[in-house]
Scaffold this motif. Structure first.
Motif: not given
Length: 204
Positions: A51-61, A84-91, A184-193
Protein backbone atom coordinates in the motif's frame (compact mmCIF):
# COMPACT_ATOMS: atom_id res chain seq x y z
CA UNK A 1 15.69 13.75 -22.65
CA UNK A 2 15.72 16.52 -20.04
CA UNK A 3 13.34 18.55 -22.18
CA UNK A 4 10.93 15.61 -22.52
CA UNK A 5 11.03 15.17 -18.74
CA UNK A 6 10.25 18.85 -18.16
CA UNK A 7 7.34 18.70 -20.59
CA UNK A 8 5.41 15.93 -18.87
CA UNK A 9 6.10 17.45 -15.45
CA UNK A 10 4.97 20.90 -16.60
CA UNK A 11 1.86 19.44 -18.25
CA UNK A 12 0.92 17.53 -15.09
CA UNK A 13 1.43 20.65 -12.94
CA UNK A 14 -0.68 22.69 -15.38
CA UNK A 15 -3.54 20.16 -15.18
CA UNK A 16 -3.36 20.18 -11.37
CA UNK A 17 -3.62 23.99 -11.26
CA UNK A 18 -6.76 24.19 -13.42
CA UNK A 19 -9.92 25.18 -11.56
CA UNK A 20 -11.91 21.97 -12.03
CA UNK A 21 -13.15 19.07 -9.84
CA UNK A 22 -10.41 16.86 -8.38
CA UNK A 23 -11.63 13.77 -10.31
CA UNK A 24 -11.41 15.69 -13.61
CA UNK A 25 -7.87 16.79 -12.73
CA UNK A 26 -6.88 13.21 -11.87
CA UNK A 27 -8.19 11.96 -15.23
CA UNK A 28 -6.22 14.71 -16.95
CA UNK A 29 -3.02 13.81 -15.06
CA UNK A 30 -3.33 10.12 -15.97
CA UNK A 31 -3.93 11.05 -19.62
CA UNK A 32 -0.76 13.20 -19.70
CA UNK A 33 1.30 10.42 -18.09
CA UNK A 34 -0.03 7.86 -20.57
CA UNK A 35 0.72 10.14 -23.53
CA UNK A 36 4.31 10.55 -22.29
CA UNK A 37 4.68 6.79 -21.68
CA UNK A 38 4.99 7.38 -17.94
CA UNK A 39 2.01 5.10 -17.33
CA UNK A 40 1.83 1.51 -18.55
CA UNK A 41 -0.48 -1.50 -18.12
CA UNK A 42 0.62 -4.64 -16.33
CA UNK A 43 -1.12 -7.70 -14.90
CA UNK A 44 -0.25 -8.02 -11.20
CA UNK A 45 -1.18 -10.45 -8.43
CA UNK A 46 -1.89 -9.03 -4.92
CA UNK A 47 1.37 -10.45 -3.51
CA UNK A 48 3.34 -8.08 -5.81
CA UNK A 49 1.82 -4.98 -4.21
CA UNK A 50 2.20 -2.92 -1.06
CA UNK A 51 0.00 0.00 0.00
CA UNK A 52 1.41 3.41 -0.89
CA UNK A 53 2.46 5.34 2.25
CA UNK A 54 0.45 8.38 1.03
CA UNK A 55 -2.74 6.31 0.88
CA UNK A 56 -5.50 7.67 3.15
CA UNK A 57 -3.36 10.73 4.04
CA UNK A 58 -0.57 8.56 5.42
CA UNK A 59 -2.82 6.10 7.27
CA UNK A 60 -2.33 3.48 4.49
CA UNK A 61 -5.41 1.40 5.35
CA UNK A 62 -8.19 1.10 7.87
CA UNK A 63 -7.57 -2.56 8.75
CA UNK A 64 -10.94 -3.17 10.46
CA UNK A 65 -12.58 -1.68 7.37
CA UNK A 66 -10.48 -3.93 5.14
CA UNK A 67 -11.74 -7.07 6.94
CA UNK A 68 -15.35 -5.80 6.95
CA UNK A 69 -15.15 -5.16 3.19
CA UNK A 70 -13.59 -8.60 2.76
CA UNK A 71 -16.48 -10.18 4.65
CA UNK A 72 -19.00 -8.27 2.51
CA UNK A 73 -17.26 -9.43 -0.69
CA UNK A 74 -17.12 -12.99 0.61
CA UNK A 75 -20.86 -13.02 1.30
CA UNK A 76 -21.81 -11.87 -2.23
CA UNK A 77 -18.93 -13.66 -4.01
CA UNK A 78 -15.58 -12.22 -5.12
CA UNK A 79 -15.88 -10.83 -8.63
CA UNK A 80 -13.52 -9.07 -11.05
CA UNK A 81 -16.55 -7.01 -12.15
CA UNK A 82 -16.66 -5.34 -8.72
CA UNK A 83 -13.10 -4.02 -8.96
CA UNK A 84 -12.71 -0.31 -9.56
CA UNK A 85 -9.83 1.06 -11.67
CA UNK A 86 -6.59 -0.26 -10.18
CA UNK A 87 -3.67 2.18 -10.11
CA UNK A 88 -0.24 1.80 -8.50
CA UNK A 89 3.15 3.50 -8.52
CA UNK A 90 6.27 1.54 -9.36
CA UNK A 91 8.28 2.09 -6.17
CA UNK A 92 11.29 4.39 -6.74
CA UNK A 93 14.54 2.90 -5.39
CA UNK A 94 14.99 5.98 -3.18
CA UNK A 95 11.61 5.32 -1.49
CA UNK A 96 11.84 1.54 -1.17
CA UNK A 97 12.82 1.46 2.53
CA UNK A 98 10.14 3.96 3.46
CA UNK A 99 7.40 1.98 1.66
CA UNK A 100 8.47 -1.36 3.16
CA UNK A 101 8.79 0.05 6.68
CA UNK A 102 5.36 1.72 6.49
CA UNK A 103 3.73 -1.56 5.43
CA UNK A 104 5.65 -3.59 8.02
CA UNK A 105 4.51 -1.14 10.74
CA UNK A 106 0.92 -1.46 9.53
CA UNK A 107 1.10 -5.23 9.99
CA UNK A 108 2.88 -5.01 13.37
CA UNK A 109 0.52 -2.38 14.80
CA UNK A 110 -2.51 -4.43 13.76
CA UNK A 111 -1.27 -7.73 15.25
CA UNK A 112 -0.73 -9.33 11.85
CA UNK A 113 -4.30 -8.75 10.68
CA UNK A 114 -2.81 -7.40 7.45
CA UNK A 115 -0.18 -9.06 5.26
CA UNK A 116 3.50 -8.48 5.94
CA UNK A 117 5.77 -7.32 3.10
CA UNK A 118 7.81 -10.13 1.56
CA UNK A 119 10.57 -7.75 0.46
CA UNK A 120 10.09 -8.51 -3.25
CA UNK A 121 7.18 -6.14 -3.97
CA UNK A 122 7.84 -3.49 -6.61
CA UNK A 123 4.52 -1.62 -6.69
CA UNK A 124 2.48 0.46 -4.24
CA UNK A 125 -1.29 0.81 -4.70
CA UNK A 126 -3.22 4.07 -4.53
CA UNK A 127 -6.59 2.55 -5.52
CA UNK A 128 -8.27 -0.84 -4.96
CA UNK A 129 -5.96 -0.89 -1.91
CA UNK A 130 -8.35 -2.43 0.63
CA UNK A 131 -9.35 -5.24 -1.74
CA UNK A 132 -5.77 -5.98 -2.81
CA UNK A 133 -4.43 -5.91 0.77
CA UNK A 134 -7.28 -8.17 1.89
CA UNK A 135 -6.55 -10.73 -0.85
CA UNK A 136 -2.87 -10.66 0.07
CA UNK A 137 -3.84 -11.17 3.73
CA UNK A 138 -6.03 -14.14 2.76
CA UNK A 139 -3.08 -15.66 0.91
CA UNK A 140 -0.84 -15.17 3.99
CA UNK A 141 -3.48 -16.57 6.37
CA UNK A 142 -3.58 -13.45 8.54
CA UNK A 143 -5.70 -13.03 11.65
CA UNK A 144 -9.26 -11.74 11.18
CA UNK A 145 -11.85 -10.21 13.54
CA UNK A 146 -14.69 -11.24 11.18
CA UNK A 147 -16.40 -14.38 12.48
CA UNK A 148 -17.79 -15.50 9.12
CA UNK A 149 -14.26 -15.44 7.65
CA UNK A 150 -12.56 -16.96 10.67
CA UNK A 151 -10.91 -20.37 10.58
CA UNK A 152 -9.83 -20.60 14.25
CA UNK A 153 -9.26 -16.84 14.18
CA UNK A 154 -7.41 -16.80 10.86
CA UNK A 155 -8.22 -16.30 7.18
CA UNK A 156 -8.02 -19.53 5.19
CA UNK A 157 -7.47 -19.30 1.45
CA UNK A 158 -8.59 -22.82 0.52
CA UNK A 159 -11.79 -22.77 2.57
CA UNK A 160 -12.68 -19.30 1.20
CA UNK A 161 -12.05 -20.47 -2.39
CA UNK A 162 -14.51 -23.30 -1.76
CA UNK A 163 -17.35 -20.81 -2.09
CA UNK A 164 -16.66 -20.29 -5.79
CA UNK A 165 -16.40 -16.89 -7.47
CA UNK A 166 -13.18 -15.25 -8.66
CA UNK A 167 -11.19 -15.36 -5.39
CA UNK A 168 -8.64 -17.98 -6.51
CA UNK A 169 -8.10 -16.30 -9.90
CA UNK A 170 -7.72 -12.88 -8.24
CA UNK A 171 -5.02 -14.18 -5.90
CA UNK A 172 -3.18 -16.50 -8.30
CA UNK A 173 -3.61 -14.79 -11.69
CA UNK A 174 -4.30 -11.16 -10.75
CA UNK A 175 -5.71 -8.45 -13.03
CA UNK A 176 -4.56 -5.49 -15.10
CA UNK A 177 -3.21 -2.42 -13.32
CA UNK A 178 -2.25 1.04 -14.53
CA UNK A 179 1.33 1.51 -13.30
CA UNK A 180 2.96 4.92 -12.97
CA UNK A 181 6.72 5.01 -13.65
CA UNK A 182 9.02 5.59 -10.64
CA UNK A 183 10.47 8.86 -12.00
CA UNK A 184 7.04 10.48 -11.74
CA UNK A 185 7.05 10.17 -7.94
CA UNK A 186 10.72 11.22 -7.84
CA UNK A 187 9.84 14.50 -9.61
CA UNK A 188 6.34 15.05 -8.12
CA UNK A 189 6.44 13.59 -4.62
CA UNK A 190 2.91 14.74 -3.68
CA UNK A 191 1.23 13.19 -6.71
CA UNK A 192 0.40 9.76 -5.17
CA UNK A 193 -1.54 11.46 -2.36
CA UNK A 194 -3.34 13.76 -4.80
CA UNK A 195 -4.39 10.93 -7.11
CA UNK A 196 -5.43 8.69 -4.21
CA UNK A 197 -7.68 11.45 -2.84
CA UNK A 198 -9.27 11.90 -6.26
CA UNK A 199 -9.77 8.18 -6.87
CA UNK A 200 -11.19 7.76 -3.37
CA UNK A 201 -13.71 10.58 -3.81
CA UNK A 202 -14.67 9.11 -7.19
CA UNK A 203 -15.37 5.63 -5.78
CA UNK A 204 -17.17 7.14 -2.80
Amino acid sequence: EAMACTNWKQEVERVMEVDSPITTKAEGVLKVLEEHKMLYKLKLVPSQLLVHPQNRSGGLLNVADMHAKGAAMHSIGFSFKKLSESIAFEIPISKKDLVFKANQSLSDLNSNMVARPSGTERYASISTSHTTAFLKSVQQGCRTPEEELSHNGFLNFESMCGKGGDLRKMVEEGWTWSIISPEVEEKLSGLPGFLQQALNSHSA
